[in-house]
Design a protein around this motif. Structure first.
Motif, PDB file in Angstrom:
ATOM      1  N   GLU A   1       0.831  -1.207   0.000  1.00 21.10           N
ATOM      2  CA  GLU A   1       0.000   0.000   0.000  1.00 21.10           C
ATOM      3  C   GLU A   1       0.866   1.258   0.000  1.00 21.10           C
ATOM      4  N   MET A   2       2.006   1.209   0.658  1.00 25.93           N
ATOM      5  CA  MET A   2       2.924   2.350   0.609  1.00 25.93           C
ATOM      6  C   MET A   2       3.444   2.554  -0.813  1.00 25.93           C
ATOM      7  N   LEU A   3       3.770   1.475  -1.495  1.00 24.30           N
ATOM      8  CA  LEU A   3       4.189   1.584  -2.894  1.00 24.30           C
ATOM      9  C   LEU A   3       3.080   2.188  -3.746  1.00 24.30           C
ATOM     10  N   HIS A   4       1.840   1.853  -3.405  1.00 23.88           N
ATOM     11  CA  HIS A   4       0.704   2.362  -4.162  1.00 23.88           C
ATOM     12  C   HIS A   4       0.469   3.848  -3.898  1.00 23.88           C
ATOM     13  N   GLN A   5       0.573   4.247  -2.653  1.00 25.50           N
ATOM     14  CA  GLN A   5       0.186   5.612  -2.283  1.00 25.50           C
ATOM     15  C   GLN A   5       1.322   6.626  -2.387  1.00 25.50           C
TER      16      GLN A   5
ATOM     17  N   PRO B   1       4.715   8.459  -3.877  1.00 29.23           N
ATOM     18  CA  PRO B   1       5.338   8.625  -5.196  1.00 29.23           C
ATOM     19  C   PRO B   1       6.805   8.203  -5.240  1.00 29.23           C
ATOM     20  N   ASP B   2       7.395   7.911  -4.094  1.00 32.62           N
ATOM     21  CA  ASP B   2       8.821   7.583  -4.030  1.00 32.62           C
ATOM     22  C   ASP B   2       9.141   6.301  -4.788  1.00 32.62           C
ATOM     23  N   GLU B   3      10.371   6.215  -5.296  1.00 34.61           N
ATOM     24  CA  GLU B   3      10.846   4.983  -5.908  1.00 34.61           C
ATOM     25  C   GLU B   3      10.945   3.884  -4.843  1.00 34.61           C
ATOM     26  N   ALA B   4      10.833   2.637  -5.280  1.00 30.89           N
ATOM     27  CA  ALA B   4      10.934   1.518  -4.350  1.00 30.89           C
ATOM     28  C   ALA B   4      12.274   1.560  -3.609  1.00 30.89           C
TER      29      ALA B   4
ATOM     30  N   ARG C   1      12.897   1.704   0.451  1.00 30.84           N
ATOM     31  CA  ARG C   1      13.762   0.736   1.121  1.00 30.84           C
ATOM     32  C   ARG C   1      14.810   1.438   1.970  1.00 30.84           C
ATOM     33  N   LYS C   2      15.447   2.454   1.380  1.00 28.11           N
ATOM     34  CA  LYS C   2      16.501   3.166   2.105  1.00 28.11           C
ATOM     35  C   LYS C   2      15.946   3.912   3.322  1.00 28.11           C
ATOM     36  N   ASN C   3      14.692   4.354   3.221  1.00 25.08           N
ATOM     37  CA  ASN C   3      14.082   5.101   4.324  1.00 25.08           C
ATOM     38  C   ASN C   3      13.920   4.262   5.591  1.00 25.08           C
TER      39      ASN C   3
END
Length: 275
Positions: free
Chosen positions: A219-223, A225-228, A232-234
């Motif tokens: 859901e985070m990937l969906h919502q 705009p950041d790259e995957a 991951r780095k976050n």
């Protein structure tokens, strides 16, 4: 978006994927009178939907051919194409688009089985269309008009995102990534839950953690705009627990080369199915 057709839509195949598409179209406002379904044994869920909405089932090919359908959507299994398509030859017309979601079946093969040149679109949806969160990638041949391509896009967009490729063989690569991809994610959840058990967690709790983690990250990937890679780095602190795990997953023989081998195998199998 409301779906409105000037001429009928024919759905050939009323299994799980065909049923999901039909339900999505009706939810988007497509009139039941504009839909005709052909399947000798539709799934119980789709049979109920057809009966409730008064949709014609197993109509006469000659009768529907006289009405020049706008689109014929082929949602039958690849192995059934040889027996199903020849009887649909009367529907072939420059004004009728054939949209196939059968894995591994080329538009050239559809042309052979239907007995004439077709305006065709080959598409690969994935199973999250069942919850309106799927993605479908499609290819249109030279005979398909811009209007027909737009119609196919509107129908596919009723159940999720839509993308296009300009080379039909790329559909096999799409099949390997998004078509088969949900199974990879489900297997990741299985493996994560099993790993939790190995670390001493209760099996039920471990599966709950795995399901919530995989669906929440999705859901985070969906919502977001950041790259995957950014996401991951976050969550990866230098020298922390996540970094320790990623050193293994991103090391030699880790997840990336494994997925490359797995998706290449899926692509090759899609190609073989089309031969």
């Amino acid at each position: 978006m409301t779906l409105v057709l000037k001429r009928p839509l024919v759905l050939v195949g009323a299994g799980k994927m065909g049923g999901v598409l039909l339900s999505g179209w009706l939810d988007k406002g497509l009139a039941p009178k504009d839909v005709f379904v052909r399947d000798p044994s539709p799934s119980p869920e789709v049979a109920r939907l057809i009966a409730e909405r008064g949709i014609p089932l197993n109509f006469s090919i000659a009768d529907i051919a006289a009405r020049k359908p706008a689109i014929v959507l082929l949602a039958v299994k690849p192995q059934a194409m040889d027996s199903v398509l020849p009887e649909l030859g009367a529907l072939v017309s420059p004004d009728t688009l054939f949209l196939s979601i059968a894995a591994g079946t080329s538009l050239f093969r559809l042309k052979e089985l239907l007995g004439g040149d077709i305006a065709g679109v080959r598409a690969m949806p994935n199973t999250p269309v069942a919850v309106g969160r799927g993605i479908t990638v499609a290819f249109a041949n030279a005979q398909a008009t811009p209007e027909q391509r737009a119609l196919a896009g509107d129908l596919l967009a009723a159940v999720g995102e839509v993308g296009w490729v300009e080379s039909e063989p790329l559909i096999d690569a799409v099949t390997a990534i998004s078509g088969s991809g949900p199974a990879y994610v489900f297997y990741l959840a299985e493996c994560l839950a099993a790993a939790g058990e190995a670390l001493g967690l209760d099996p039920a709790l471990s599966m709950q953690l795995a399901r919530a983690t995989v669906s929440g990250a999705g859901e985070m990937l969906h919502q977001f705009p950041d790259e995957a890679a950014t996401l991951r780095k976050n969550v990866t602190s230098p020298g922390g627990t996540t970094a320790a795990a990623l050193d293994v997953l991103m090391g030699e023989g880790g997840l990336s080369p494994l997925l490359r081998r797995a998706t290449a195998a899926a692509r090759d199998r899609a190609r073989a199915l089309g031969q």
